[in-house]
Enzyme design. Structure first.
Site, PDB file in Angstrom:
ATOM      1  N   ASP A   1       4.406   2.624   7.593  1.00  0.00           N
ATOM      2  CA  ASP A   1       4.384   1.487   6.660  1.00  0.00           C
ATOM      3  C   ASP A   1       4.308   1.892   5.200  1.00  0.00           C
ATOM      4  OD1 ASP A   1       4.452  -0.422   8.532  1.00  0.00           O
ATOM      5  OD2 ASP A   1       2.360  -1.063   8.336  1.00  0.00           O
TER       6      ASP A   1
ATOM      7  N   ASP B   1       1.844   1.459  14.896  1.00  0.00           N
ATOM      8  CA  ASP B   1       1.283   0.317  14.165  1.00  0.00           C
ATOM      9  C   ASP B   1       2.260  -0.322  13.180  1.00  0.00           C
ATOM     10  OD1 ASP B   1       1.370   2.437  12.410  1.00  0.00           O
ATOM     11  OD2 ASP B   1      -0.650   2.145  11.624  1.00  0.00           O
TER      12      ASP B   1
HETATM   13  P1  ADP Z   1       2.588   6.257   6.433  1.00  0.00           P
HETATM   14  O1  ADP Z   1       3.972   6.251   5.898  1.00  0.00           O
HETATM   15  O2  ADP Z   1       2.455   7.093   7.669  1.00  0.00           O
HETATM   16  O3  ADP Z   1       2.024   4.860   6.561  1.00  0.00           O
HETATM   17  P2  ADP Z   1       0.973   6.663   4.053  1.00  0.00           P
HETATM   18  O4  ADP Z   1       0.394   5.285   4.069  1.00  0.00           O
HETATM   19  O5  ADP Z   1       0.081   7.800   3.764  1.00  0.00           O
HETATM   20  O6  ADP Z   1       1.688   7.052   5.415  1.00  0.00           O
HETATM   21  O7  ADP Z   1       2.166   6.647   2.980  1.00  0.00           O
HETATM   22  C1  ADP Z   1       2.956   7.781   2.761  1.00  0.00           C
HETATM   23  C2  ADP Z   1       3.368   7.854   1.314  1.00  0.00           C
HETATM   24  O8  ADP Z   1       4.189   6.721   0.997  1.00  0.00           O
HETATM   25  C3  ADP Z   1       2.251   7.784   0.299  1.00  0.00           C
HETATM   26  O9  ADP Z   1       1.616   9.028   0.087  1.00  0.00           O
HETATM   27  C4  ADP Z   1       2.984   7.362  -0.947  1.00  0.00           C
HETATM   28  O10 ADP Z   1       3.658   8.436  -1.557  1.00  0.00           O
HETATM   29  C5  ADP Z   1       4.023   6.395  -0.377  1.00  0.00           C
HETATM   30  N1  ADP Z   1       3.512   5.025  -0.526  1.00  0.00           N
HETATM   31  C6  ADP Z   1       2.527   4.423   0.177  1.00  0.00           C
HETATM   32  N2  ADP Z   1       2.280   3.178  -0.276  1.00  0.00           N
HETATM   33  C7  ADP Z   1       3.147   2.988  -1.320  1.00  0.00           C
HETATM   34  C8  ADP Z   1       3.392   1.898  -2.221  1.00  0.00           C
HETATM   35  N3  ADP Z   1       2.718   0.756  -2.154  1.00  0.00           N
HETATM   36  N4  ADP Z   1       4.349   2.066  -3.157  1.00  0.00           N
HETATM   37  C9  ADP Z   1       5.054   3.204  -3.232  1.00  0.00           C
HETATM   38  N5  ADP Z   1       4.854   4.268  -2.423  1.00  0.00           N
HETATM   39  C10 ADP Z   1       3.924   4.173  -1.473  1.00  0.00           C
END
Ligand code: ADP
Ligand code: F6P
Length: 324
Positions: free
Chosen positions: A107, A133
């Site tokens: 996400d 998820d």
């Molecule tokens: P996942 O993709 O597994 O959910 P994360 O939540 O850690 O993992 O998100 C991975 C990366 O995506 C973050 O480290 C960030 O660089 C980017 N990211 C997350 N949320 C945002 C957002 N709201 N806007 C832009 N980039 C985001």
């Protein structure tokens, strides 16, 4: 008219998941089969901002379909969550001639893709996370391997738990979601399954259940605890004190993220990765690939990110019924 896509970028972001390599391989080979160029981006959005970008050929993805992890490496990048970071990312894409990007992740990674799409870079998200998820899809790459890895580990803990006539609390990953825990609960025949979506924190009920099972002659008591509840070690101490039954906590941790992907993960990753390329080539952007009711599909990222999902009530009820 949709702009023609000549060069496709691919990155993996967030927690790695088994099958990500199969997805990268599919992206590279499907794109090349359609006459497109592919650029690999190392370390997710962090590597994009550092311009860790390289040309990929079909040989770069040879011998990786069976490997866990991600050959592109992955990262979490705070800078990319800022408007300045996103602007810089879009400019770097343009500088390197990247017309569209395929983001393999969860996400959070899709939120990044959504921002890039808003800045004129075509993006497609491919769901890669062991946690299952992501609300818009019934399947995420890595879940099947992770749940099988956890199931096998729990079987092993159960052997020693039975020999010592102990209670074992086994903590599985899943961030805030209980999918891995629920699947292990049913597949390992656990006595109790604690899910963030369902647990009422009634520890006395657990204690009573352990004591009743002892009276019935059960030699082990397996409690699967989801990471979203956590605190397995302190829970074990309290349960041992309350029941008099020796209790141990095992936190499975990152071993659940590694290992060679199962056939299901390789298959899903290959199909989803290739489909992401096809969508980009058709001029689509700001879409997420997924699977619903057994069929491959794609959906607008904004819509996908607004959705929520929870563990299946019926499956949870069955899990409870079968554990008695
Ligand atoms: P996942 O993709 O597994 O959910 P994360 O939540 O850690 O993992 O998100 C991975 C990366 O995506 C973050 O480290 C960030 O660089 C980017 N990211 C997350 N949320 C945002 C957002 N709201 N806007 C832009 N980039 C985001
Ligand atoms: O999203 C995958 C996952 O393994 C979660 O289950 C867990 O909460 C998290 O990543 C752990 O992250 P890290 O690798 O940063 O410890």
């Amino acid at each position: 008219m949709a702009k023609e896509i000549n060069t496709i970028g691919v990155l993996t972001s967030g927690g790695d998941a088994p099958g990500m390599n199969a997805a990268i391989r599919a992206v590279v080979r499907e794109a090349i089969s359609k006459g497109k160029k592919v650029k690999g981006i190392k370390r997710g959005y962090a590597g994009l901002l550092q311009e860790e970008i390289f040309d990929m050929s079909t040989y770069d993805v040879a011998d990786i379909i069976q490997r866990g992890g991600t050959i592109l490496q992955t990262a979490r990048c705070m800078e990319f969550t800022t408007p300045e970071g996103q602007q810089k990312g879009a400019e770097i894409c343009r500088k390197h001639g990247i017309d569209g990007i395929i983001v393999i992740g969860g996400d959070g990674s899709f939120r990044g893709a959504q921002k890039l799409a808003g800045l004129g870079i075509n993006t497609i998200g491919v769901p890669g996370t062991i946690d299952l998820d992501i609300a818009c899809t019934d399947y995420t790459i890595g879940f099947d391997t992770a749940v099988n890895t956890a199931m096998e580990a729990i079987d092993k803990v159960r052997d020693t738990s039975t020999s010592h006539e102990r209670c074992s609390i086994i903590e599985v990953m899943g961030r805030g979601a209980g999918f891995i825990a629920l699947w292990c609960g049913i597949s390992n025949g656990a006595e109790n399954v604690l899910l963030p979506e369902k647990y009422d924190y009634d520890e006395q009920a657990l204690v009573n259940n352990i004591i009743e099972n002892r009276k019935k002659g059960k030699k082990h008591h397996i409690i699967i605890n989801a990471e979203g509840i956590g605190h397995s070690t302190s829970m074990a101490k309290r349960i041992e004190a309350a029941t008099g039954v020796e209790t141990r906590a095992t936190i499975l941790g990152h071993m659940q993220r590694g290992g060679s992907p199962t056939a299901r993960d390789r298959m899903q990753a290959s199909i989803m990765g290739a489909y992401a390329v096809d969508l980009l080539c058709d001029g689509k952007s700001n879409r997420v690939v997924g699977e619903r009711n057994g069929a491959l599909m794609d959906m607008d990222i904004d819509e996908a990110l607004a959705m929520t999902k929870s563990v299946d009530n019926y499956e949870y009820q069955i899990c409870c019924n079968l554990s008695k």
